[in-house]
Design an enzyme around this catalytic site. Structure first.
Site, PDB file in Angstrom:
ATOM      1  N   GLU A   1       0.857  -1.178   0.000  1.00 37.48           N
ATOM      2  CA  GLU A   1       0.000   0.000   0.000  1.00 37.48           C
ATOM      3  C   GLU A   1       0.896   1.231   0.000  1.00 37.48           C
ATOM      4  O   GLU A   1       1.841   1.316   0.796  1.00 37.48           O
ATOM      5  CB  GLU A   1      -0.915   0.037   1.232  1.00 37.48           C
ATOM      6  CG  GLU A   1      -1.720   1.351   1.289  1.00 37.48           C
ATOM      7  CD  GLU A   1      -2.678   1.477   2.464  1.00 37.48           C
ATOM      8  OE1 GLU A   1      -2.767   0.543   3.287  1.00 37.48           O
ATOM      9  OE2 GLU A   1      -3.339   2.542   2.551  1.00 37.48           O
TER      10      GLU A   1
ATOM     11  N   ASP B   1     -11.824   0.532   2.068  1.00 38.61           N
ATOM     12  CA  ASP B   1     -10.871   0.748   3.159  1.00 38.61           C
ATOM     13  C   ASP B   1     -11.604   0.993   4.486  1.00 38.61           C
ATOM     14  O   ASP B   1     -12.767   1.393   4.483  1.00 38.61           O
ATOM     15  CB  ASP B   1     -10.041   1.992   2.808  1.00 38.61           C
ATOM     16  CG  ASP B   1      -8.656   1.962   3.426  1.00 38.61           C
ATOM     17  OD1 ASP B   1      -8.395   1.101   4.269  1.00 38.61           O
ATOM     18  OD2 ASP B   1      -7.836   2.816   3.042  1.00 38.61           O
TER      19      ASP B   1
ATOM     20  N   ASN C   1      -4.225   5.130  -2.109  1.00 42.31           N
ATOM     21  CA  ASN C   1      -5.425   5.641  -1.445  1.00 42.31           C
ATOM     22  C   ASN C   1      -6.062   6.736  -2.289  1.00 42.31           C
ATOM     23  O   ASN C   1      -5.388   7.675  -2.714  1.00 42.31           O
ATOM     24  CB  ASN C   1      -5.075   6.203  -0.072  1.00 42.31           C
ATOM     25  CG  ASN C   1      -4.737   5.103   0.905  1.00 42.31           C
ATOM     26  OD1 ASN C   1      -5.612   4.370   1.350  1.00 42.31           O
ATOM     27  ND2 ASN C   1      -3.456   4.962   1.195  1.00 42.31           N
TER      28      ASN C   1
ATOM     29  N   GLU D   1      -6.019  -5.058   8.539  1.00 41.47           N
ATOM     30  CA  GLU D   1      -5.028  -4.005   8.802  1.00 41.47           C
ATOM     31  C   GLU D   1      -4.703  -3.983  10.284  1.00 41.47           C
ATOM     32  O   GLU D   1      -5.492  -4.432  11.109  1.00 41.47           O
ATOM     33  CB  GLU D   1      -5.626  -2.632   8.501  1.00 41.47           C
ATOM     34  CG  GLU D   1      -6.001  -2.361   7.100  1.00 41.47           C
ATOM     35  CD  GLU D   1      -6.384  -0.880   6.978  1.00 41.47           C
ATOM     36  OE1 GLU D   1      -5.635  -0.171   6.325  1.00 41.47           O
ATOM     37  OE2 GLU D   1      -7.407  -0.451   7.547  1.00 41.47           O
TER      38      GLU D   1
ATOM     39  N   GLU E   1      -7.748   2.138  -3.120  1.00 39.31           N
ATOM     40  CA  GLU E   1      -8.389   1.999  -1.809  1.00 39.31           C
ATOM     41  C   GLU E   1      -9.259   3.219  -1.526  1.00 39.31           C
ATOM     42  O   GLU E   1      -8.780   4.345  -1.521  1.00 39.31           O
ATOM     43  CB  GLU E   1      -7.326   1.843  -0.702  1.00 39.31           C
ATOM     44  CG  GLU E   1      -6.526   0.560  -0.826  1.00 39.31           C
ATOM     45  CD  GLU E   1      -5.643   0.292   0.392  1.00 39.31           C
ATOM     46  OE1 GLU E   1      -5.729   1.044   1.395  1.00 39.31           O
ATOM     47  OE2 GLU E   1      -4.854  -0.671   0.334  1.00 39.31           O
TER      48      GLU E   1
HETATM   49  P1  C2E Z   1      -5.056   4.028   5.869  1.00 45.48           P
HETATM   50  O1  C2E Z   1      -5.323   3.973   4.415  1.00 45.48           O
HETATM   51  O2  C2E Z   1      -5.998   3.312   6.766  1.00 45.48           O
HETATM   52  O3  C2E Z   1      -3.568   3.518   6.065  1.00 45.48           O
HETATM   53  C1  C2E Z   1      -3.147   2.729   7.134  1.00 45.48           C
HETATM   54  C2  C2E Z   1      -2.506   3.564   8.204  1.00 45.48           C
HETATM   55  O4  C2E Z   1      -2.230   2.730   9.313  1.00 45.48           O
HETATM   56  C3  C2E Z   1      -1.167   4.156   7.797  1.00 45.48           C
HETATM   57  O5  C2E Z   1      -1.012   5.388   8.477  1.00 45.48           O
HETATM   58  C4  C2E Z   1      -0.192   3.132   8.342  1.00 45.48           C
HETATM   59  O6  C2E Z   1       1.089   3.645   8.579  1.00 45.48           O
HETATM   60  C5  C2E Z   1      -0.848   2.753   9.624  1.00 45.48           C
HETATM   61  N1  C2E Z   1      -0.510   1.411  10.066  1.00 45.48           N
HETATM   62  C6  C2E Z   1      -0.007   0.398   9.342  1.00 45.48           C
HETATM   63  N2  C2E Z   1       0.161  -0.712  10.080  1.00 45.48           N
HETATM   64  C7  C2E Z   1      -0.238  -0.392  11.324  1.00 45.48           C
HETATM   65  C8  C2E Z   1      -0.299  -1.129  12.559  1.00 45.48           C
HETATM   66  O7  C2E Z   1       0.041  -2.308  12.674  1.00 45.48           O
HETATM   67  N3  C2E Z   1      -0.779  -0.461  13.627  1.00 45.48           N
HETATM   68  C9  C2E Z   1      -1.182   0.832  13.553  1.00 45.48           C
HETATM   69  N4  C2E Z   1      -1.655   1.404  14.661  1.00 45.48           N
HETATM   70  N5  C2E Z   1      -1.148   1.549  12.420  1.00 45.48           N
HETATM   71  C10 C2E Z   1      -0.680   0.949  11.314  1.00 45.48           C
HETATM   72  P2  C2E Z   1      -0.499   6.687   7.729  1.00 45.48           P
HETATM   73  O8  C2E Z   1       0.576   6.336   6.763  1.00 45.48           O
HETATM   74  O9  C2E Z   1      -0.228   7.705   8.770  1.00 45.48           O
HETATM   75  O10 C2E Z   1      -1.746   7.115   6.876  1.00 45.48           O
HETATM   76  C11 C2E Z   1      -2.919   7.556   7.496  1.00 45.48           C
HETATM   77  C12 C2E Z   1      -4.046   7.723   6.509  1.00 45.48           C
HETATM   78  O11 C2E Z   1      -3.764   8.772   5.580  1.00 45.48           O
HETATM   79  C13 C2E Z   1      -4.262   6.485   5.649  1.00 45.48           C
HETATM   80  O12 C2E Z   1      -5.012   5.561   6.376  1.00 45.48           O
HETATM   81  C14 C2E Z   1      -4.991   7.075   4.468  1.00 45.48           C
HETATM   82  O13 C2E Z   1      -6.364   7.192   4.747  1.00 45.48           O
HETATM   83  C15 C2E Z   1      -4.407   8.474   4.377  1.00 45.48           C
HETATM   84  N6  C2E Z   1      -3.437   8.524   3.260  1.00 45.48           N
HETATM   85  C16 C2E Z   1      -2.161   8.091   3.231  1.00 45.48           C
HETATM   86  N7  C2E Z   1      -1.620   8.298   2.019  1.00 45.48           N
HETATM   87  C17 C2E Z   1      -2.582   8.870   1.256  1.00 45.48           C
HETATM   88  C18 C2E Z   1      -2.661   9.311  -0.111  1.00 45.48           C
HETATM   89  O14 C2E Z   1      -1.713   9.210  -0.897  1.00 45.48           O
HETATM   90  N8  C2E Z   1      -3.845   9.851  -0.520  1.00 45.48           N
HETATM   91  C19 C2E Z   1      -4.927   9.944   0.315  1.00 45.48           C
HETATM   92  N9  C2E Z   1      -6.040  10.485  -0.179  1.00 45.48           N
HETATM   93  N10 C2E Z   1      -4.901   9.537   1.573  1.00 45.48           N
HETATM   94  C20 C2E Z   1      -3.740   8.993   2.048  1.00 45.48           C
HETATM   95 CA    CA Z   2      -7.409   1.675   6.729  1.00 44.83          CA
HETATM   96 CA    CA Z   3      -5.642   2.605   2.878  1.00 45.93          CA
END
Ligand code: C2E
Ligand code: CA
Ligand code: CA
Length: 406
Positions: A177, A297, A235, A354, A267
């Protein structure tokens, strides 16, 4: 992490003995800003005073005048954004049903405590909360302005990180991802929750998605050419699904990069899918017709999940991390996890769990036949350059840790 002394907690229970007990427990755990209320009415009076609302409410469900559920309705009216812990002597099923009900109101429930409970149980819930960014509204996180985000996009300061998705049965790496990061020249690494919302609110999300997609597709091509057949997920914001040329735009970028649509997963966050469904429905259906893979998602966190599933041909369902980590021991989480898994099965969708953070989480997926796993237990999101090294270490882990079991 939240600074404990700045966290404001409200305790609401009609029994003065419970108020004292909870006060002691919280003090023991280092929480000092605690307000006690012995009725819903008293609590609401505090809410309506000029004080800031609490960050967390510990609430008894069974109270003589205004019961817990009625109190929650008032919280919803007051647009409460903090978290909630439910406390009750009721049986587990009633508590679970109540948790569901409160979550349906979009109020964040950390969990429930069945009376009588031990200090450890309370401590575990609070620990989870102080560690999650969701539960730290007061942790002074910098909020960036639209101009800054615009400049970051234009100056190439956004970088893609990639988090592995692996097959639970075999440990095989199936895909990644893409998670965007902002390499800020002064502030260091900035996470998406600090700028995605800003980008969405100021019409910058199309440009942001384009940059992320182009980077992810180029990377997919590099992996593909190296013999690594990885599905690359990106995403997509609900706001991206407002313009009807989005499918052609994505198809054009993929063709240009030389990546087949079957290798691209989009996603979409379900909770955002709630608004007007017409344009998104058309756009997602057209993407599906073009053979892109669609993933729903954060499943389970929104309102009418079932409606989305009926109308949109998703290939993959991602069970939200809040229902995965700890589901092996928490009945409420487990119920949500099982329901999501069963639903995906019935609809012939691939399921990704996840937030797989430890071996217990992993074992649950294995036992229940979940297809794919993603989470810190497997790998944190990483720059593309780190993937080969991680793969080597992971293969070794699969050989030694997992194979030995059966
Ligand atoms: P998401 O799509 O639900 O992505 C999963 C988030 O959970 C990611 O946070 C990831 O680093 C984190 N994560 C992964 N494994 C674990 C785990 O075992 N435990 C916990 N507690 N967390 C875990 P991140 O990278 O901070 O991203 C947060 C959100 O930001 C993402 O949630 C997604 O909704 C959004 N996002 C990230 N990149 C993009 C993008 O390019 N475009 C858009 N529109 N949204 C994005
Ligand atoms: Ca998610
Ligand atoms: Ca996601």
């Amino acid at each position: 992490m939240v600074e404990k002394y700045t966290v404001r907690i409200m305790v609401l229970d009609d029994e003065s003995f419970m108020l004292k007990l909870l006060g002691h427990m919280l003090a023991n755990l280092g929480f000092t800003q605690v307000t006690s209320c012995d009725s819903g009415r008293a609590a609401l009076a505090l809410f309506d005073s000029p004080n800031n609302p609490p960050d967390l409410i510990l609430m008894d469900l069974n109270m003589p005048e205004m019961d817990g559920i009625e109190f929650v309705r008032h919280l919803v009216e007051r647009l409460y954004t903090g978290s909630l812990i439910l406390i009750s002597g009721e049986d587990e099923r009633t508590l679970q049903a109540t948790v569901k009900l409160v979550r349906a109101h979009k109020i964040s429930v950390l969990g429930h405590l069945q009376k009588p409970f031990a200090l450890e149980a309370l401590s575990a819930l609070l620990e989870k909360w102080t560690h999650s960014s969701l539960g730290s509204p007061r942790a002074a996180k910098k909020v960036y302005g639209a101009d800054e985000v615009r400049a970051a996009i234009d100056n190439g300061e956004l970088v893609n990180y990639y988090q592995p998705k692996v097959a639970v049965a075999t440990g095989e790496l199936v895909g990644v991802e893409t998670l965007v990061r902002w390499r800020h020249p002064q502030d260091g690494m900035v996470f998406p929750d600090q700028f995605i919302g800003v980008a969405e609110a100021h019409g910058l999300i199309d440009d942001l998605t384009r940059v992320v997609l182009i980077g992810a597709l180029a990377q997919a091509k590099v992996w593909q050419d190296a013999g690594l057949a990885l599905r690359v997920a990106v995403n997509v914001s609900m706001d991206n699904l407002a313009s009807l040329d989005f499918p052609d735009f994505v198809a054009g970028l993929a063709a240009k990069a030389g990546v087949p649509p079957q290798a691209v997963v989009l996603e979409v966050t379900e909770s955002q899918l709630m608004r007007d469904l017409r344009a998104p429905l058309e756009i997602l259906t057209r993407l599906r017709l073009k053979c892109f893979r669609l993933s729903i998602d954060d499943f389970g966190t929104g309102h009418s999940s079932l409606v989305q599933l009926r109308d949109i041909p998703f290939d993959e369902l991602k069970i939200d991390q809040s229902f995965v980590h700890g589901a092996w021991t928490d009945e409420t989480l487990r119920a949500m996890y099982d329901a999501s898994l069963g639903l995906a099965r019935q609809l012939g969708m691939e399921v990704v769990a996840e937030g797989v953070e430890d071996r217990n989480d992993w074992n649950l997926l294995l036992r229940t036949g979940c297809d794919l796993a993603q989470g810190y237990f497997i790998a944190r999101p990483m720059p593309a350059a780190d993937l080969p090294g991680w793969m080597e270490a992971w293969q070794e882990r699969v050989r030694s840790e997992f194979a030995a079991k059966d």
